[in-house]
Scaffold this motif. Structure first.
Motif, short mmCIF file in Angstrom:
data_model
loop_
_atom_site.label_atom_id
_atom_site.label_comp_id
_atom_site.label_asym_id
_atom_site.label_seq_id
_atom_site.Cartn_x
_atom_site.Cartn_y
_atom_site.Cartn_z
N ALA A 269 -26.03 39.60 104.74
CA ALA A 269 -26.21 39.57 106.19
C ALA A 269 -25.47 40.72 106.86
CB ALA A 269 -25.72 38.23 106.75
N ALA A 270 -24.26 41.03 106.37
CA ALA A 270 -23.49 42.12 106.96
C ALA A 270 -24.16 43.47 106.72
CB ALA A 270 -22.08 42.12 106.38
N ILE A 271 -24.65 43.66 105.50
CA ILE A 271 -25.30 44.95 105.18
C ILE A 271 -26.60 45.10 105.96
CG2 ILE A 271 -26.39 46.27 103.33
CD1 ILE A 271 -24.33 45.11 101.42
N SER A 272 -27.40 44.04 106.05
CA SER A 272 -28.67 44.12 106.77
C SER A 272 -28.46 44.34 108.26
CB SER A 272 -29.48 42.84 106.55
OG SER A 272 -28.79 41.71 107.06
N ARG B 274 -11.90 36.39 102.04
CA ARG B 274 -11.83 37.78 102.48
C ARG B 274 -13.14 38.21 103.13
NH1 ARG B 274 -6.84 40.78 101.99
NH2 ARG B 274 -5.50 39.38 100.78
N VAL B 275 -14.25 37.84 102.49
CA VAL B 275 -15.55 38.22 103.03
C VAL B 275 -15.79 37.55 104.38
CG1 VAL B 275 -18.05 38.05 102.65
CG2 VAL B 275 -16.55 38.72 100.76
N GLU B 276 -15.44 36.27 104.49
CA GLU B 276 -15.62 35.56 105.75
C GLU B 276 -14.80 36.20 106.86
OE1 GLU B 276 -17.51 33.15 106.68
OE2 GLU B 276 -18.36 32.39 104.82
N ALA B 277 -13.53 36.53 106.54
CA ALA B 277 -12.67 37.15 107.56
C ALA B 277 -13.23 38.49 108.00
CB ALA B 277 -11.26 37.32 107.00
N ALA B 278 -13.70 39.30 107.05
CA ALA B 278 -14.27 40.60 107.41
C ALA B 278 -15.55 40.44 108.21
CB ALA B 278 -14.54 41.42 106.14
N LYS C 113 -14.65 39.34 111.75
CA LYS C 113 -14.07 40.47 112.47
C LYS C 113 -15.16 41.46 112.89
CE LYS C 113 -11.27 44.55 111.67
NZ LYS C 113 -10.47 45.32 110.69
N ALA C 114 -16.10 41.73 111.98
CA ALA C 114 -17.16 42.69 112.30
C ALA C 114 -18.08 42.16 113.39
CB ALA C 114 -17.96 43.02 111.03
N THR C 115 -18.45 40.90 113.34
CA THR C 115 -19.33 40.34 114.36
C THR C 115 -18.59 40.16 115.68
OG1 THR C 115 -18.82 38.13 113.52
CG2 THR C 115 -20.83 39.18 112.71
N GLY C 116 -17.32 39.82 115.62
CA GLY C 116 -16.55 39.64 116.84
C GLY C 116 -16.26 40.95 117.55
N VAL D 194 -17.65 44.94 123.16
CA VAL D 194 -18.12 46.27 123.53
C VAL D 194 -19.23 46.18 124.56
CG1 VAL D 194 -19.23 48.35 122.66
CG2 VAL D 194 -17.43 47.25 121.34
N GLU D 195 -20.11 45.19 124.44
CA GLU D 195 -21.26 45.09 125.33
C GLU D 195 -20.84 44.55 126.71
OE1 GLU D 195 -23.89 42.55 123.30
OE2 GLU D 195 -24.29 43.94 121.65
N ASN D 196 -19.91 43.64 126.77
CA ASN D 196 -19.62 42.93 128.03
C ASN D 196 -18.22 43.20 128.56
OD1 ASN D 196 -22.13 41.66 127.80
ND2 ASN D 196 -21.26 40.11 126.43
#
Length: 459
Positions: A177-180, A224-228, A231-234, A239-241
């Motif tokens: 999901a992160a890569i896509s 680790r993957v969940e935290a990353a 963080k990436a989605t958060g 930035v948008e709002n």
């Protein structure tokens, strides 16, 4: 029947005779004895041919032979046993010898080297010389306890494998999901470590200790993957709002009267700096991208340190890994020592097998002194295996070379064992078939689908 020749005494045959004497003092039904053995036969090193010979011998015994004070001795001729089993004479001797070395039967030899016996009017054995099945009676409780342990171990392994499957699927889903979504993060590092862990999944006979370690590693990677991922989605949302939120916060701050009753909900935003109180453009830019987050370089270094730590943990070898990677050594070890419970048993068997491949006692002692007992035992198993399959001509010289590498810090036994495991697994794979979306590999343990040359695990 003529004796098959002089039988060289060994520790295994001596133990078998002691078990036969103990079996004579107990009464165990034949059915119970054979059922108990068959449930654990493969685990203690018996092969299909061994069980066939044992079944043939058991058919000659009668119920009264298994009573207390009696010995179920079989004096059938070699010719008859060969006819019933289809074995050659050499195969018959080999299977009988393995049964005795493992402690399932004992040889009751007559003074003149002949195999014979006679019964009284009640059908009880009066005198007999041949194959003695009394060790089975002595070991019934041992086999039944071992079967219970194996059942518990099997259930635990199944539960651990289910938990590993859940963690594995969650990791794959997050990474994909992160890569896509083109999210920022160390996904290539996660993917590499994930594939390494997939390669450590046991192919066939696994132990719960090995699976527990794998589950721990998968769960750590999942965290680790969940935290990353969070963080990436958060990081993309502020930035948008951020402009509108800052305006609203400023407006509410200016309009707020401390003397009035506050009816508005509290603003629980703590990860952004208030534009009214902060005039630093650098701080505003940092807050706008990843508020209060450590630098990306620091995160990468932390991840690399964690990956290195996990890889260091994986270097610890265990008995199941050694026995799976060295099938020839495992076969000889079980024949010599029966069921091997721990490193002490394996070390003892290694000392017994050492003369067989020409390693001197001095070289063996030096290896233990400089490498430690456990590492030396693992190294010997590898040397024995390579010599058995024709890869090493001088076992003693090869072991000395390993000792020198260990002294220089250049010995990496875990790589050798995992490499042999991978090679054995590849030999068992069938031919690949092309399918839409990749290549489908059929293995003995399931299916593996390959995309772009990378294996993504069992499906």
């Amino acid at each position: 029947m003529k004796h098959t020749g002089w039988r060289k005494p060994t520790p295994g045959l001596g133990v078998a005779e002691q078990l036969a004497q103990a079996g004579e003092r107990v009464a165990v039904p034949k059915t119970r004895a054979f059922v108990a053995l068959k449930r654990v036969g493969a685990h203690i090193g018996l092969k299909a041919g061994d069980m066939m010979l044992l079944d043939t011998l058991g058919a000659f015994t009668q119920a009264q032979d298994w009573e207390e004070g009696q010995r179920p001795i079989v004096w059938a001729s070699n010719a008859y046993l060969m006819e019933r089993t289809g074995f050659s004479l050499s195969a018959l001797k080999r299977h009988a010898r393995r049964l005795a070395e493992i402690g399932v039967i004992s040889f009751q030899d007559s003074p003149n080297g002949k195999r014979w016996g006679r019964r009284d009017a009640d059908g009880r054995i009066v005198e007999a010389y041949g194959f003695d099945l009394s060790p089975l009676s002595a070991r019934v409780e041992e086999f039944e306890e071992l079967h219970a342990e194996l059942q518990a171990e099997r259930e635990l392994c199944q539960r651990l494998k289910r938990q590993i499957t859940v963690a594995r699927r969650m990791i794959r889903a997050r990474i994909e999901a992160a890569i896509s979504s083109a999210l920022r993060g160390p996904w290539s590092q996660f993917t590499g470590l994930f594939e390494e862990l997939l390669d450590r999944l046991p192919r066939r006979h696994e132990a719960s200790e090995q699976l527990e370690r794998l589950l721990l590693w998968f769960k750590e990677l999942q965290e680790r993957v969940e935290a990353a991922y969070l963080k990436a989605t958060g990081a993309t949302k502020p930035v948008e709002n951020i402009g509108n939120k800052d305006t609203q916060i400023t407006k509410k701050t200016q309009e707020m009267d401390p003397r009035e009753v506050i009816s508005e909900p509290h603003i629980l935003i703590t990860n952004q700096l208030n534009p009214v109180t902060s005039n630093s453009s650098k701080k505003e830019e940092a807050a706008g991208v990843v508020p209060n987050a450590p630098p990306e370089e620091w995160v990468d270094r932390e991840l690399e340190d964690w990956v290195a730590e996990v890889r260091k943990k994986r270097t610890a070898l265990d008995l199941p890994t050694i026995m799976q990677a060295c099938p020839e050594f495992a076969s000889w070890a079980r024949n010599m020592g029966g069921f091997l419970k721990d490193w002490g048993d394996l070390h003892r068997v290694a000392g017994q097998l050492r003369p067989m491949i020409g390693i001197s006692e001095h070289a063996w002692n030096v290896a233990q002194d400089r490498m430690g007992t456990q590492v030396a035992t693992a190294a010997f198993a590898l040397v024995f295996e390579k010599h058995s399959v024709g890869e090493v001509a001088s076992p003693g010289g090869y072991l000395r070379g390993m000792v020198e590498k260990a002294g220089a810090g250049e010995l990496h036994l875990e790589r050798s064992f995992y490499g042999r495991l991978s090679g054995l697994a590849r030999k068992k794979w069938r031919a690949p078939t092309e399918e839409p979306g990749g290549v489908l590999w059929e293995t003995e343990t399931g299916r593996r689908r390959s995309f772009g040359g990378k294996r993504l695990g069992l499906h």
